[in-house]
Write a protein that holds these residues in place. Sequence first.
Motif, mmCIF file in Angstrom:
data_model
loop_
_atom_site.group_PDB
_atom_site.id
_atom_site.type_symbol
_atom_site.label_atom_id
_atom_site.label_comp_id
_atom_site.label_asym_id
_atom_site.label_seq_id
_atom_site.Cartn_x
_atom_site.Cartn_y
_atom_site.Cartn_z
ATOM 1 N N LYS A 183 0.850 -1.186 0.000
ATOM 2 C CA LYS A 183 0.000 0.000 0.000
ATOM 3 C C LYS A 183 0.885 1.234 0.000
ATOM 4 N N SER A 197 0.833 5.699 -0.310
ATOM 5 C CA SER A 197 -0.041 6.842 -0.058
ATOM 6 C C SER A 197 0.493 8.106 -0.708
ATOM 7 N N LYS A 198 -0.425 9.035 -0.957
ATOM 8 C CA LYS A 198 -0.102 10.361 -1.465
ATOM 9 C C LYS A 198 -1.119 11.328 -0.881
ATOM 10 N N SER A 201 -4.688 6.877 -1.482
ATOM 11 C CA SER A 201 -3.745 5.763 -1.420
ATOM 12 C C SER A 201 -4.109 4.722 -2.471
ATOM 13 N N ASP A 218 -3.396 0.337 -3.345
ATOM 14 C CA ASP A 218 -2.927 -0.920 -2.771
ATOM 15 C C ASP A 218 -2.971 -2.016 -3.816
ATOM 16 N N ASP A 233 4.232 9.445 -0.700
ATOM 17 C CA ASP A 233 4.830 9.176 0.607
ATOM 18 C C ASP A 233 5.973 8.168 0.482
#
Length: 211
Positions: A53, A55-56, A60, A62, A198
């Motif tokens: 997974k 994220s931004k 996110s 996955d 991220d």
Amino acid sequence: MKKSIITLLVLAAVFTAFKSPKKESVVLNDAIKISKTSTEDNVDVTASILTWKGSKPTGSHDGTVALKSGNLEMKNGSLIGGVFVVDLNTIKNLDMEGSGGADKIVGHLKGADFFDVAKYPTSTFTITSVKNNDSNLAVTGNLQIKDVTKSITIPATITTEDGVITFKSETFNVNRADFNVKYGSKSFFDNLKDKFIDDMMEFSFTVKTKA
């Protein structure tokens, strides 16, 4: 005025309570030298999976990655070693599955500034030691991503049913910047504003042996 201040304090407390906790990366240490590993290929790659997974700021994504090969080495019913070889050519995005968006995400992940799958088609996790903490295990191993190999420790459990051994890790966080995974990373690029991704990625293993 007093009422307004109280309202602001209440709102601040609410937002603080619902703020996502900061993700902490697994501790990275120098790779542990291994004299030898088992060559037995006893993992059922059709039933084993690595989940991921990322994220931004806007959300996110996955997905999963299949294993290419591997083994779980047991002695007297206890896990003592193993190797998981992850086939990065099988990266899938699940949250946008069936759309062009999923293809775009997978393309980024396979690209030269992310996992660079053309050059590094596999990643590996090689177990170097196992500590039994009651019903849970602390599994230490060398994690190789691209041209970097570091030792990490992840929590996991191991069970046996009908002759099938299942290794299942808890979710653990890896800072991809530590493995030269650069795409959209503020560790490598300036002025990304809200276009960054991220550095912290979540992973978990489910690995089963052949029946």
